[in-house]
Design a protein around this motif. Structure first.
Motif, PDB file in Angstrom:
ATOM      1  N   GLY A 145       0.811  -1.220   0.000  1.00 18.59           N
ATOM      2  CA  GLY A 145       0.000   0.000   0.000  1.00 18.59           C
ATOM      3  C   GLY A 145       0.840   1.264   0.000  1.00 18.59           C
ATOM      4  O   GLY A 145       0.555   2.222  -0.736  1.00 18.59           O
ATOM      5  N   MET A 146       1.901   1.296   0.789  1.00 13.10           N
ATOM      6  CA  MET A 146       2.763   2.471   0.857  1.00 13.10           C
ATOM      7  C   MET A 146       3.519   2.689  -0.452  1.00 13.10           C
ATOM      8  O   MET A 146       3.788   3.826  -0.843  1.00 13.10           O
ATOM      9  CB  MET A 146       3.759   2.342   2.012  1.00 13.10           C
ATOM     10  CG  MET A 146       3.136   2.555   3.386  1.00 13.10           C
ATOM     11  SD  MET A 146       2.255   4.147   3.516  1.00 13.10           S
ATOM     12  CE  MET A 146       3.586   5.296   3.162  1.00 13.10           C
ATOM     13  N   ASN A 147       3.853   1.596  -1.132  1.00 12.59           N
ATOM     14  CA  ASN A 147       4.508   1.737  -2.436  1.00 12.59           C
ATOM     15  C   ASN A 147       3.607   2.465  -3.427  1.00 12.59           C
ATOM     16  O   ASN A 147       4.062   3.354  -4.165  1.00 12.59           O
ATOM     17  CB  ASN A 147       4.869   0.357  -2.998  1.00 12.59           C
ATOM     18  CG  ASN A 147       5.921  -0.359  -2.172  1.00 12.59           C
ATOM     19  OD1 ASN A 147       5.647  -0.781  -1.056  1.00 12.59           O
ATOM     20  ND2 ASN A 147       7.126  -0.502  -2.707  1.00 12.59           N
TER      21      ASN A 147
ATOM     22  N   GLY B  34       4.282   6.111  -4.984  1.00 17.42           N
ATOM     23  CA  GLY B  34       4.256   6.288  -6.431  1.00 17.42           C
ATOM     24  C   GLY B  34       3.308   7.391  -6.849  1.00 17.42           C
ATOM     25  O   GLY B  34       3.631   8.207  -7.726  1.00 17.42           O
ATOM     26  N   LEU B  35       2.152   7.450  -6.198  1.00 18.60           N
ATOM     27  CA  LEU B  35       1.189   8.518  -6.490  1.00 18.60           C
ATOM     28  C   LEU B  35       1.781   9.872  -6.118  1.00 18.60           C
ATOM     29  O   LEU B  35       1.630  10.848  -6.866  1.00 18.60           O
ATOM     30  CB  LEU B  35      -0.106   8.276  -5.711  1.00 18.60           C
ATOM     31  CG  LEU B  35      -1.181   9.364  -5.836  1.00 18.60           C
ATOM     32  CD1 LEU B  35      -1.605   9.551  -7.279  1.00 18.60           C
ATOM     33  CD2 LEU B  35      -2.381   9.032  -4.950  1.00 18.60           C
TER      34      LEU B  35
ATOM     35  N   ASP C 267       7.617   6.769  -9.875  1.00 24.85           N
ATOM     36  CA  ASP C 267       6.212   7.107 -10.103  1.00 24.85           C
ATOM     37  C   ASP C 267       5.343   5.858 -10.012  1.00 24.85           C
ATOM     38  O   ASP C 267       5.825   4.765  -9.695  1.00 24.85           O
ATOM     39  CB  ASP C 267       6.049   7.769 -11.470  1.00 24.85           C
ATOM     40  CG  ASP C 267       6.397   6.811 -12.594  1.00 24.85           C
ATOM     41  OD1 ASP C 267       7.534   6.297 -12.596  1.00 24.85           O
ATOM     42  OD2 ASP C 267       5.539   6.551 -13.445  1.00 24.85           O
ATOM     43  N   LEU C 268       4.054   6.015 -10.293  1.00 23.96           N
ATOM     44  CA  LEU C 268       3.121   4.892 -10.154  1.00 23.96           C
ATOM     45  C   LEU C 268       3.502   3.697 -11.026  1.00 23.96           C
ATOM     46  O   LEU C 268       3.474   2.553 -10.573  1.00 23.96           O
ATOM     47  CB  LEU C 268       1.697   5.353 -10.507  1.00 23.96           C
ATOM     48  CG  LEU C 268       0.894   5.999  -9.375  1.00 23.96           C
ATOM     49  CD1 LEU C 268      -0.396   6.597  -9.910  1.00 23.96           C
ATOM     50  CD2 LEU C 268       0.589   4.981  -8.281  1.00 23.96           C
ATOM     51  N   MET C 269       3.841   3.953 -12.290  1.00 23.37           N
ATOM     52  CA  MET C 269       4.177   2.847 -13.171  1.00 23.37           C
ATOM     53  C   MET C 269       5.507   2.193 -12.796  1.00 23.37           C
ATOM     54  O   MET C 269       5.700   0.999 -13.020  1.00 23.37           O
ATOM     55  CB  MET C 269       4.216   3.325 -14.625  1.00 23.37           C
ATOM     56  CG  MET C 269       2.845   3.640 -15.199  1.00 23.37           C
ATOM     57  SD  MET C 269       1.686   2.245 -15.098  1.00 23.37           S
ATOM     58  CE  MET C 269       2.478   1.052 -16.177  1.00 23.37           C
TER      59      MET C 269
END
Length: 221
Positions: A13-15, A19-20, A173-175
């Motif tokens: 979840g923290m990852n 990323g967000l 980032d998210l990706m």
């Protein structure tokens, strides 16, 4: 699949949140500085100087007619070679590339916004003794800024999605988080679904806020 998604959210979840945060930070920096550059470039294109106009035109055309991914590669490899003493991070190089890209698109937005202002206001300001620069700063730009505010917000939404290309360089980032988590868990679809939902929620919310802003601005007019 649902069990896998719940497990991923629990373990990583923290990852996803980190990323967000990186994605939104990249977008915010890019659009904020890109708007400043865009305003300057727009003024250059509208100036009476052929040299300034030519430089601004070349800049906007080169950026708009080349892929963003190519620009990211260009700055990622070029900046460290040009400025080795600064030891620029990957994040900084990618941010500069996104700023470079956003500035070109925002210059066209600002140019349209400036041209939408009634020339009579400029003539009236000049007749009252204001110089060309004073007229632009005090009279034209504040009104143009109001006119282009929704477009600036839309650019933020667009850049938020385009930062996904930054994952090519693993900037967090998210990706990038998707690639990391997928590599650790050997899951492909579930992390993609989570990332997709996050992107959708963020951009959908922004779009609704922009629509509300546009209605507010029209009501004020």
């Amino acid at each position: 699949m649902l069990a896998n998604i719940q497990s991923l959210l629990s373990r990583y979840g923290m990852n996803f949140l980190n990323g967000l945060g990186t994605t939104l930070l990249l977008a915010l920096i890019s659009v904020a500085i890109g708007c400043l550059i865009g305003a300057i470039v727009a003024i250059m294109r509208l100036s009476h100087s052929k040299l300034l106009g030519a430089v601004a035109t070349v800049y906007t055309e080169v950026v708009r007619d080349t892929p963003l991914l190519l620009q990211l590669y260009f700055f990622y490899f070029l900046l460290p070679d040009l400025l080795p003493a600064l030891r620029l991070s990957k994040f900084t190089c990618i941010a500069v590339a996104l700023i470079f890209n956003s500035g070109a698109y925002m210059s066209e937005v600002f140019r349209s916004g400036i041209q939408s202002i009634d020339r009579g206001q400029t003539e009236a300001a000049r007749s009252l003794g204001l110089s060309a620069s004073q007229t632009m700063i005090r009279i034209v730009l504040p009104q143009a800024f109001k006119n282009v505010l929704p477009a600036m917000c839309n650019e933020f939404v667009a850049i938020t999605k385009e930062t996904s290309l930054a994952s090519t360089f693993y900037v967090g980032d998210l990706m990038t988080q998707y690639q990391t988590i997928s590599g650790k868990t050997y899951l492909v679809i579930e992390p993609l679904l989570i990332i997709g939902v996050i992107y959708f929620v963020v951009t959908f919310t922004m779009s609704k806020l922009i629509a509300a802003l546009e209605r507010r601005l029209k009501a004020d007019d």
